[in-house]
Design a protein around this motif. Structure first.
Motif, PDB file in Angstrom:
ATOM      1  N   PRO A   7       0.819  -1.228   0.000  1.00  0.00           N
ATOM      2  CA  PRO A   7       0.000   0.000   0.000  1.00  0.00           C
ATOM      3  C   PRO A   7       0.840   1.260   0.000  1.00  0.00           C
ATOM      4  O   PRO A   7       0.434   2.284  -0.566  1.00  0.00           O
ATOM      5  CB  PRO A   7      -0.834  -0.121   1.285  1.00  0.00           C
ATOM      6  CG  PRO A   7      -0.067  -1.053   2.158  1.00  0.00           C
ATOM      7  CD  PRO A   7       0.628  -2.009   1.237  1.00  0.00           C
ATOM      8  N   LEU A   8       2.041   1.214   0.617  1.00  0.00           N
ATOM      9  CA  LEU A   8       2.892   2.399   0.640  1.00  0.00           C
ATOM     10  C   LEU A   8       3.401   2.724  -0.767  1.00  0.00           C
ATOM     11  O   LEU A   8       3.398   3.881  -1.197  1.00  0.00           O
ATOM     12  CB  LEU A   8       4.071   2.167   1.588  1.00  0.00           C
ATOM     13  CG  LEU A   8       4.973   3.367   1.865  1.00  0.00           C
ATOM     14  CD1 LEU A   8       4.161   4.510   2.455  1.00  0.00           C
ATOM     15  CD2 LEU A   8       6.098   2.977   2.809  1.00  0.00           C
ATOM     16  N   THR A   9       3.820   1.698  -1.513  1.00  0.00           N
ATOM     17  CA  THR A   9       4.299   1.900  -2.887  1.00  0.00           C
ATOM     18  C   THR A   9       3.186   2.425  -3.780  1.00  0.00           C
ATOM     19  O   THR A   9       3.386   3.339  -4.595  1.00  0.00           O
ATOM     20  CB  THR A   9       4.851   0.580  -3.455  1.00  0.00           C
ATOM     21  OG1 THR A   9       5.913   0.111  -2.627  1.00  0.00           O
ATOM     22  CG2 THR A   9       5.362   0.775  -4.874  1.00  0.00           C
ATOM     23  N   SER A  10       1.995   1.847  -3.618  1.00  0.00           N
ATOM     24  CA  SER A  10       0.855   2.281  -4.426  1.00  0.00           C
ATOM     25  C   SER A  10       0.486   3.729  -4.128  1.00  0.00           C
ATOM     26  O   SER A  10       0.202   4.517  -5.037  1.00  0.00           O
ATOM     27  CB  SER A  10      -0.346   1.359  -4.154  1.00  0.00           C
ATOM     28  OG  SER A  10      -1.474   1.786  -4.875  1.00  0.00           O
ATOM     29  N   ALA A  14       0.733   6.868  -6.821  1.00  0.00           N
ATOM     30  CA  ALA A  14      -0.445   7.661  -7.174  1.00  0.00           C
ATOM     31  C   ALA A  14      -0.212   9.144  -6.902  1.00  0.00           C
ATOM     32  O   ALA A  14      -0.532  10.012  -7.733  1.00  0.00           O
ATOM     33  CB  ALA A  14      -1.656   7.161  -6.380  1.00  0.00           C
ATOM     34  N   LEU A  15       0.359   9.477  -5.743  1.00  0.00           N
ATOM     35  CA  LEU A  15       0.587  10.878  -5.397  1.00  0.00           C
ATOM     36  C   LEU A  15       1.653  11.504  -6.301  1.00  0.00           C
ATOM     37  O   LEU A  15       1.540  12.670  -6.698  1.00  0.00           O
ATOM     38  CB  LEU A  15       1.010  10.994  -3.935  1.00  0.00           C
ATOM     39  CG  LEU A  15      -0.065  10.615  -2.910  1.00  0.00           C
ATOM     40  CD1 LEU A  15       0.497  10.667  -1.501  1.00  0.00           C
ATOM     41  CD2 LEU A  15      -1.271  11.547  -3.028  1.00  0.00           C
ATOM     42  N   ARG A  16       2.672  10.726  -6.632  1.00  0.00           N
ATOM     43  CA  ARG A  16       3.728  11.261  -7.505  1.00  0.00           C
ATOM     44  C   ARG A  16       3.168  11.603  -8.882  1.00  0.00           C
ATOM     45  O   ARG A  16       3.483  12.666  -9.431  1.00  0.00           O
ATOM     46  CB  ARG A  16       4.849  10.234  -7.628  1.00  0.00           C
ATOM     47  CG  ARG A  16       6.038  10.725  -8.451  1.00  0.00           C
ATOM     48  CD  ARG A  16       7.131   9.684  -8.525  1.00  0.00           C
ATOM     49  NE  ARG A  16       8.284  10.172  -9.263  1.00  0.00           N
ATOM     50  CZ  ARG A  16       9.349   9.448  -9.548  1.00  0.00           C
ATOM     51  NH1 ARG A  16       9.423   8.187  -9.141  1.00  0.00           N
ATOM     52  NH2 ARG A  16      10.354   9.952 -10.234  1.00  0.00           N
ATOM     53  N   LEU A  17       2.328  10.716  -9.408  1.00  0.00           N
ATOM     54  CA  LEU A  17       1.741  10.969 -10.722  1.00  0.00           C
ATOM     55  C   LEU A  17       0.771  12.148 -10.667  1.00  0.00           C
ATOM     56  O   LEU A  17       0.756  13.001 -11.562  1.00  0.00           O
ATOM     57  CB  LEU A  17       1.024   9.715 -11.222  1.00  0.00           C
ATOM     58  CG  LEU A  17       0.473   9.747 -12.646  1.00  0.00           C
ATOM     59  CD1 LEU A  17       1.593  10.032 -13.653  1.00  0.00           C
ATOM     60  CD2 LEU A  17      -0.204   8.422 -12.995  1.00  0.00           C
ATOM     61  N   LEU A  34      -6.154   9.666  -6.577  1.00  0.00           N
ATOM     62  CA  LEU A  34      -6.185  10.152  -5.200  1.00  0.00           C
ATOM     63  C   LEU A  34      -7.069   9.277  -4.317  1.00  0.00           C
ATOM     64  O   LEU A  34      -6.764   9.066  -3.137  1.00  0.00           O
ATOM     65  CB  LEU A  34      -6.667  11.605  -5.178  1.00  0.00           C
ATOM     66  CG  LEU A  34      -5.702  12.615  -5.809  1.00  0.00           C
ATOM     67  CD1 LEU A  34      -6.328  13.995  -5.866  1.00  0.00           C
ATOM     68  CD2 LEU A  34      -4.394  12.659  -5.031  1.00  0.00           C
ATOM     69  N   GLN A  35      -8.135   8.756  -4.884  1.00  0.00           N
ATOM     70  CA  GLN A  35      -8.991   7.848  -4.124  1.00  0.00           C
ATOM     71  C   GLN A  35      -8.239   6.567  -3.780  1.00  0.00           C
ATOM     72  O   GLN A  35      -8.324   6.055  -2.665  1.00  0.00           O
ATOM     73  CB  GLN A  35     -10.255   7.517  -4.910  1.00  0.00           C
ATOM     74  CG  GLN A  35     -11.226   6.618  -4.135  1.00  0.00           C
ATOM     75  CD  GLN A  35     -12.508   6.350  -4.900  1.00  0.00           C
ATOM     76  OE1 GLN A  35     -12.737   6.906  -5.970  1.00  0.00           O
ATOM     77  NE2 GLN A  35     -13.347   5.493  -4.359  1.00  0.00           N
TER      78      GLN A  35
END
Length: 222
Positions: A7-10, A14-17, A34-35
């Protein structure tokens, strides 16, 4: 470490993109990312909280406030808290008729026990199934039984049910959610409240988990 890393990688991806600016003209895709980040953050928080709980339990440092609880009210509260989960899974929670029993337990931690057991029963039940809750007073104990009609627990896995991170089918469990710590924590909480827990399961026919906790006898009982 796998359950922490995933979950941390995901979330990071997502936030980086989303922050890169490439999605400034694609609000729906950005919202979806973001969701996903929010959901993975919640999963990570749940796992860390579970790890902290089980660490305190095993060290004997978890503070409990044992007090008389109305069992009927506790079951009503648990059903209300899990109503949306049950509705989404199309599973019906059936409570027993009011029995007027009282137990000695910590209200917050007893709700955690109920949430763990009931959410598991819902999670592994097919759509349209029923999860049944029964209570029985036995001298100085009250036994609570939760029965589902899912696939049951494989015989080879049953000795490991209450172990940390134990998963009969890791892929299926991750698809349905969960940290793999719920039943280990539940057993530790029940024991800390001077109770007992166990289960029986027939593959293909469902599972039945039971919890016994100290019964609060009426004042006029010797």
């Amino acid at each position: 470490s796998h359950d922490l890393r995933t979950p941390l990688t995901s979330t990071y991806g997502a936030l980086r993109l989303a922050n890169s600016g490439v999605l400034h003209d694609q609000p729906e895709q950005a919202r979806s990312l973001l969701q996903a980040a929010e959901e993975n953050s919640q999963r990570l928080t749940a796992l860390i909280n579970d790890l902290l709980d089980i660490d305190k339990l095993e060290a004997g440092k978890l503070e409990l406030s044992l007090q008389p609880l109305d069992l009927d009210q506790q079951l009503q509260d648990a059903r209300r808290m899990l109503a949306s989960t049950a509705d989404e899974a199309e599973v019906h929670l059936r409570l027993p008729a009011p029995g007027g029993q009282r137990i000695m337990a910590d209200p917050q931690r007893f709700q955690q026990v109920l949430a763990n057991l009931l959410s598991n029963a819902i999670k592994f039940s097919p759509a349209g199934a029923r999860v049944e809750i029964e209570t029985q007073a036995c001298e100085q104990q009250v036994r609570l039984t939760i029965t589902d009609h899912g696939d049951g627990i494989p015989l080879a896995f049953q000795p490991n049910v209450f172990q940390r991170f134990a998963q009969a089918d890791a892929t299926a469990t991750r698809q349905r959610g969960g940290t793999g710590l719920g039943l280990a924590i539940t057993r530790s909480l029940v024991r800390a409240m001077h109770g007992a827990i166990g289960f029986s399961s027939t593959p293909g026919q469902g599972s039945r988990f039971w919890v016994s906790l100290p019964r609060v006898l009426p004042a006029n009982t010797q």
